[in-house]
Design an enzyme around this catalytic site. Structure first.
Site, PDB file in Angstrom:
ATOM      1  N   ASP A  73       0.842  -1.196   0.000  1.00 46.03           N
ATOM      2  CA  ASP A  73       0.000   0.000   0.000  1.00 46.03           C
ATOM      3  C   ASP A  73       0.880   1.250   0.000  1.00 46.03           C
ATOM      4  O   ASP A  73       1.637   1.488   0.946  1.00 46.03           O
ATOM      5  CB  ASP A  73      -0.873  -0.008   1.258  1.00 46.03           C
ATOM      6  CG  ASP A  73      -1.772   1.213   1.316  1.00 46.03           C
ATOM      7  OD1 ASP A  73      -2.703   1.286   0.503  1.00 46.03           O
ATOM      8  OD2 ASP A  73      -1.527   2.096   2.167  1.00 46.03           O
ATOM      9  N   TYR A  78       2.751   9.844   0.755  1.00 47.13           N
ATOM     10  CA  TYR A  78       3.744   9.161   1.616  1.00 47.13           C
ATOM     11  C   TYR A  78       5.169   9.245   1.042  1.00 47.13           C
ATOM     12  O   TYR A  78       6.116   8.863   1.725  1.00 47.13           O
ATOM     13  CB  TYR A  78       3.445   7.664   1.761  1.00 47.13           C
ATOM     14  CG  TYR A  78       2.099   7.261   2.288  1.00 47.13           C
ATOM     15  CD1 TYR A  78       1.298   8.128   3.028  1.00 47.13           C
ATOM     16  CD2 TYR A  78       1.628   5.962   2.067  1.00 47.13           C
ATOM     17  CE1 TYR A  78       0.057   7.708   3.502  1.00 47.13           C
ATOM     18  CE2 TYR A  78       0.399   5.547   2.539  1.00 47.13           C
ATOM     19  CZ  TYR A  78      -0.388   6.431   3.246  1.00 47.13           C
ATOM     20  OH  TYR A  78      -1.605   6.006   3.706  1.00 47.13           O
ATOM     21  N   LYS A 108      -2.699   6.151  -3.831  1.00 48.59           N
ATOM     22  CA  LYS A 108      -3.807   7.061  -3.496  1.00 48.59           C
ATOM     23  C   LYS A 108      -3.595   8.458  -4.080  1.00 48.59           C
ATOM     24  O   LYS A 108      -2.475   8.976  -4.093  1.00 48.59           O
ATOM     25  CB  LYS A 108      -3.945   7.168  -1.976  1.00 48.59           C
ATOM     26  CG  LYS A 108      -3.982   5.828  -1.283  1.00 48.59           C
ATOM     27  CD  LYS A 108      -4.273   5.904   0.186  1.00 48.59           C
ATOM     28  CE  LYS A 108      -3.966   4.584   0.856  1.00 48.59           C
ATOM     29  NZ  LYS A 108      -2.541   4.425   1.198  1.00 48.59           N
ATOM     30  N   HIS A 141      -7.786   9.614  -1.506  1.00 44.68           N
ATOM     31  CA  HIS A 141      -7.197   9.463  -0.170  1.00 44.68           C
ATOM     32  C   HIS A 141      -8.111   9.994   0.942  1.00 44.68           C
ATOM     33  O   HIS A 141      -8.231   9.383   2.009  1.00 44.68           O
ATOM     34  CB  HIS A 141      -5.834  10.175  -0.138  1.00 44.68           C
ATOM     35  CG  HIS A 141      -4.890   9.608   0.875  1.00 44.68           C
ATOM     36  ND1 HIS A 141      -3.522   9.601   0.721  1.00 44.68           N
ATOM     37  CD2 HIS A 141      -5.109   9.038   2.068  1.00 44.68           C
ATOM     38  CE1 HIS A 141      -2.962   9.042   1.766  1.00 44.68           C
ATOM     39  NE2 HIS A 141      -3.900   8.695   2.606  1.00 44.68           N
ATOM     40  N   GLN A 209     -10.862   2.178   2.338  1.00 48.15           N
ATOM     41  CA  GLN A 209      -9.749   1.885   3.253  1.00 48.15           C
ATOM     42  C   GLN A 209      -9.849   2.832   4.455  1.00 48.15           C
ATOM     43  O   GLN A 209      -9.805   4.051   4.282  1.00 48.15           O
ATOM     44  CB  GLN A 209      -8.407   2.081   2.536  1.00 48.15           C
ATOM     45  CG  GLN A 209      -7.247   1.577   3.380  1.00 48.15           C
ATOM     46  CD  GLN A 209      -5.873   1.947   2.825  1.00 48.15           C
ATOM     47  OE1 GLN A 209      -5.121   2.709   3.435  1.00 48.15           O
ATOM     48  NE2 GLN A 209      -5.535   1.415   1.662  1.00 48.15           N
ATOM     49  N   PHE A 287       8.913  -1.670   9.699  1.00 45.35           N
ATOM     50  CA  PHE A 287      10.187  -1.672   8.981  1.00 45.35           C
ATOM     51  C   PHE A 287      11.233  -2.422   9.808  1.00 45.35           C
ATOM     52  O   PHE A 287      12.422  -2.170   9.710  1.00 45.35           O
ATOM     53  CB  PHE A 287      10.651  -0.239   8.676  1.00 45.35           C
ATOM     54  CG  PHE A 287       9.801   0.462   7.624  1.00 45.35           C
ATOM     55  CD1 PHE A 287       8.791  -0.206   6.952  1.00 45.35           C
ATOM     56  CD2 PHE A 287      10.023   1.797   7.314  1.00 45.35           C
ATOM     57  CE1 PHE A 287       8.011   0.428   5.997  1.00 45.35           C
ATOM     58  CE2 PHE A 287       9.250   2.443   6.361  1.00 45.35           C
ATOM     59  CZ  PHE A 287       8.237   1.760   5.693  1.00 45.35           C
ATOM     60  N   ASN A 288      10.746  -3.321  10.660  1.00 48.03           N
ATOM     61  CA  ASN A 288      11.628  -4.104  11.508  1.00 48.03           C
ATOM     62  C   ASN A 288      11.466  -5.582  11.119  1.00 48.03           C
ATOM     63  O   ASN A 288      10.352  -6.098  11.126  1.00 48.03           O
ATOM     64  CB  ASN A 288      11.217  -3.866  12.968  1.00 48.03           C
ATOM     65  CG  ASN A 288      11.905  -4.812  13.920  1.00 48.03           C
ATOM     66  OD1 ASN A 288      11.566  -5.982  13.984  1.00 48.03           O
ATOM     67  ND2 ASN A 288      12.866  -4.291  14.650  1.00 48.03           N
ATOM     68  N   ARG A 291       9.538  -7.919  13.402  1.00 46.90           N
ATOM     69  CA  ARG A 291       8.101  -7.618  13.517  1.00 46.90           C
ATOM     70  C   ARG A 291       7.358  -7.882  12.194  1.00 46.90           C
ATOM     71  O   ARG A 291       6.205  -8.285  12.200  1.00 46.90           O
ATOM     72  CB  ARG A 291       7.889  -6.177  14.000  1.00 46.90           C
ATOM     73  CG  ARG A 291       8.314  -6.012  15.464  1.00 46.90           C
ATOM     74  CD  ARG A 291       7.851  -4.703  16.049  1.00 46.90           C
ATOM     75  NE  ARG A 291       8.646  -3.563  15.637  1.00 46.90           N
ATOM     76  CZ  ARG A 291       9.791  -3.175  16.208  1.00 46.90           C
ATOM     77  NH1 ARG A 291      10.280  -3.854  17.243  1.00 46.90           N
ATOM     78  NH2 ARG A 291      10.453  -2.125  15.761  1.00 46.90           N
ATOM     79  N   GLU A 293       7.948 -10.282  10.333  1.00 46.86           N
ATOM     80  CA  GLU A 293       7.710 -11.723  10.400  1.00 46.86           C
ATOM     81  C   GLU A 293       6.640 -12.062  11.440  1.00 46.86           C
ATOM     82  O   GLU A 293       5.726 -12.846  11.180  1.00 46.86           O
ATOM     83  CB  GLU A 293       9.030 -12.419  10.755  1.00 46.86           C
ATOM     84  CG  GLU A 293       8.886 -13.898  10.782  1.00 46.86           C
ATOM     85  CD  GLU A 293      10.218 -14.602  10.681  1.00 46.86           C
ATOM     86  OE1 GLU A 293      11.241 -13.992  11.043  1.00 46.86           O
ATOM     87  OE2 GLU A 293      10.212 -15.756  10.252  1.00 46.86           O
ATOM     88  N   GLU A 294       6.760 -11.422  12.604  1.00 42.98           N
ATOM     89  CA  GLU A 294       5.782 -11.664  13.688  1.00 42.98           C
ATOM     90  C   GLU A 294       4.350 -11.404  13.189  1.00 42.98           C
ATOM     91  O   GLU A 294       3.420 -12.144  13.512  1.00 42.98           O
ATOM     92  CB  GLU A 294       6.115 -10.720  14.854  1.00 42.98           C
ATOM     93  CG  GLU A 294       5.112 -10.731  15.985  1.00 42.98           C
ATOM     94  CD  GLU A 294       5.406  -9.626  17.006  1.00 42.98           C
ATOM     95  OE1 GLU A 294       6.597  -9.336  17.282  1.00 42.98           O
ATOM     96  OE2 GLU A 294       4.435  -9.048  17.531  1.00 42.98           O
TER      97      GLU A 294
HETATM   98  P1  A2P Z   1       8.061  -0.610  13.397  1.00 39.90           P
HETATM   99  O1  A2P Z   1       8.058  -0.174  11.957  1.00 39.90           O
HETATM  100  O2  A2P Z   1       9.246  -0.102  14.150  1.00 39.90           O
HETATM  101  O3  A2P Z   1       7.823  -2.086  13.587  1.00 39.90           O
HETATM  102  P2  A2P Z   1       0.039   0.318  12.070  1.00 39.90           P
HETATM  103  O4  A2P Z   1       0.301  -0.831  11.161  1.00 39.90           O
HETATM  104  O5  A2P Z   1      -1.169   0.179  12.931  1.00 39.90           O
HETATM  105  O6  A2P Z   1       0.053   1.621  11.333  1.00 39.90           O
HETATM  106  O7  A2P Z   1       1.231   0.389  13.132  1.00 39.90           O
HETATM  107  C1  A2P Z   1       2.521   0.681  12.723  1.00 39.90           C
HETATM  108  C2  A2P Z   1       3.372   0.949  13.944  1.00 39.90           C
HETATM  109  O8  A2P Z   1       3.382  -0.200  14.788  1.00 39.90           O
HETATM  110  C3  A2P Z   1       4.776   1.227  13.559  1.00 39.90           C
HETATM  111  O9  A2P Z   1       5.267   2.181  14.464  1.00 39.90           O
HETATM  112  C4  A2P Z   1       5.481  -0.101  13.744  1.00 39.90           C
HETATM  113  O10 A2P Z   1       6.814   0.139  14.123  1.00 39.90           O
HETATM  114  C5  A2P Z   1       4.722  -0.715  14.885  1.00 39.90           C
HETATM  115  N1  A2P Z   1       4.631  -2.168  14.788  1.00 39.90           N
HETATM  116  C6  A2P Z   1       4.451  -2.908  13.670  1.00 39.90           C
HETATM  117  N2  A2P Z   1       4.389  -4.213  13.976  1.00 39.90           N
HETATM  118  C7  A2P Z   1       4.528  -4.288  15.316  1.00 39.90           C
HETATM  119  C8  A2P Z   1       4.552  -5.372  16.231  1.00 39.90           C
HETATM  120  N3  A2P Z   1       4.414  -6.622  15.841  1.00 39.90           N
HETATM  121  N4  A2P Z   1       4.727  -5.067  17.552  1.00 39.90           N
HETATM  122  C9  A2P Z   1       4.853  -3.789  17.979  1.00 39.90           C
HETATM  123  N5  A2P Z   1       4.838  -2.738  17.146  1.00 39.90           N
HETATM  124  C10 A2P Z   1       4.676  -2.973  15.841  1.00 39.90           C
END
Ligand code: A2P
Length: 343
Positions: A73, A78, A108, A141, A209, A287-288, A291, A293-294
């Site tokens: 997306d 952005y 958008k 948007h 959205q 962007f981690n 996370r 993957e999580e």
């Molecule tokens: P980061 O990029 O450092 O992981 P949303 O998807 O609701 O817009 O939320 C995005 C925010 O949540 C970002 O700041 C992102 O930070 C953080 N985020 C994304 N995945 C997780 C996760 N599994 N646990 C905690 N924070 C997360």
């Protein structure tokens, strides 16, 4: 689990990752629009504030594609279109995907281009930024226009203008007719604004959205959209922590923390699983690598009826009010006006 560290070396993909990628690809997603299109259930968000492109953004998108995300997306505002385009080109070059058609790419229309004669040129610019011939989905948007000019925030109150729903939507319909976007839709529209749009639309919006998470469940809007065949995509499923529009309230919510702890999941996974179970598609941004993957690990378990009920009972509060679109000089004099009472 082995994480791929070298994006140039596919051979490092573990069996588990390959099977997960396959699992993700197998989730063909939900039917959307009136044709045969499908929208992947889990998508990857690219909005960070301030809105700047970065190498981290591109690498994260590439990593997400590698792990199996298929919906990316983007938005003109952005500044994420060029890195999305670069990541797609690299993913193709690396053989992570065989063709662009395996991806579902959304972008958008920003408010400065929400004028009938500016929509098509804006989409052509977006496609150029992405290096693509077509989008899968192009969204208005916000239900507001701004004086034509550069695409940036903040903007001045005096530049706020009413959106000409009928003519701007006609221009969006032309984008679809020309094949430049397979589907068209809107973002941040209330039931009333959708209803107004539907009065003159020849093509119904395929998607609305909107912000959606356990603290802002959008029950009324989802019911309305279901009745009209409009698919809902949830943004800020974790509350958008760390952004201009976000809040920590979702990830800090006690009810969600208790469910997560008892279930051996993270709060983020509880939020994402809950959204999936509401029959919507999701966009989650991280962007981690861990996370990213999580956030994928939500496909092979369920919330129990008791857990779902606890989430259902959470007090509701919209996170992103969008006060920048409200002004005594603009088309919306109050938040009430902007959201048509859906607050
Ligand atoms: P980061 O990029 O450092 O992981 P949303 O998807 O609701 O817009 O939320 C995005 C925010 O949540 C970002 O700041 C992102 O930070 C953080 N985020 C994304 N995945 C997780 C996760 N599994 N646990 C905690 N924070 C997360």
């Amino acid at each position: 689990m082995l994480i791929v560290n070298n994006p140039n070396d596919n051979s490092l993909l573990s069996t588990l990752e390959l099977s997960r990628s396959k699992k993700m690809a197998d989730i063909a997603g939900k039917p959307v629009g009136s044709g045969h299109a499908r929208i992947p259930l889990l998508g990857f968000g690219t909005a960070v504030f301030p809105f700047t492109a970065s190498e981290t953004m591109k690498e994260s998108i590439l990593h997400a594609i590698k792990l199996g995300y298929r919906h990316i997306d983007a938005a003109a505002i952005y500044n994420s279109e060029p890195p999305v385009g670069e990541a797609i080109a690299e993913a193709l070059g690396l053989g992570l995907i065989k063709s662009r058609a395996e991806l579902f790419i959304t972008s958008k229309l920003w408010c400065t281009d929400a004028h009938p004669d500016l929509v098509l040129p804006a989409l052509r610019r977006t496609l150029k930024n992405l290096g693509l011939e077509y989008l899968d989905l192009y969204l208005i948007h916000f239900p507001v226009s701004l004086k034509p000019g550069s695409c940036e925030v903040p903007f001045e109150e005096k530049d706020l203008l009413p959106l000409d729903f009928k003519s701007v939507w006609e221009a969006m319909e032309e984008c679809q007719s020309l094949g430049l976007s397979k589907l068209i839709g809107v973002s941040n529209f209330s039931c009333k604004k959708l209803q107004d749009l539907l009065v003159t639309a020849k093509i119904s919006p395929a998607v609305n959205q909107v912000e959606m998470n356990p603290l802002w469940q959008q029950k009324k809007l989802r019911e309305f959209c279901n009745g009209k065949g409009i698919h809902v995509t949830a943004y800020s499923p974790l509350g958008g922590r760390g952004t201009l529009w976000g809040t920590n309230r979702v990830l800090d919510c006690k009810v969600l923390q208790e469910i997560a702890q008892a279930k051996g999941k993270t709060v983020a996974q509880i939020c994402l699983r809950w959204a999936l179970e509401q029959d919507v598609s999701i966009l989650v941004k991280s962007f981690n690598k861990e996370r990213i993957e999580e956030n994928l690990e939500i496909l092979d378990w369920k919330l129990s009826p008791e857990e779902s009920q606890k989430i259902d009972d959470i007090e509701q509060q919209r996170g992103f009010l969008a006060p920048m679109f409200v002004s005594e000089h603009g088309p919306y004099k109050s938040l009430e006006d902007f959201w048509d009472g859906e607050l």
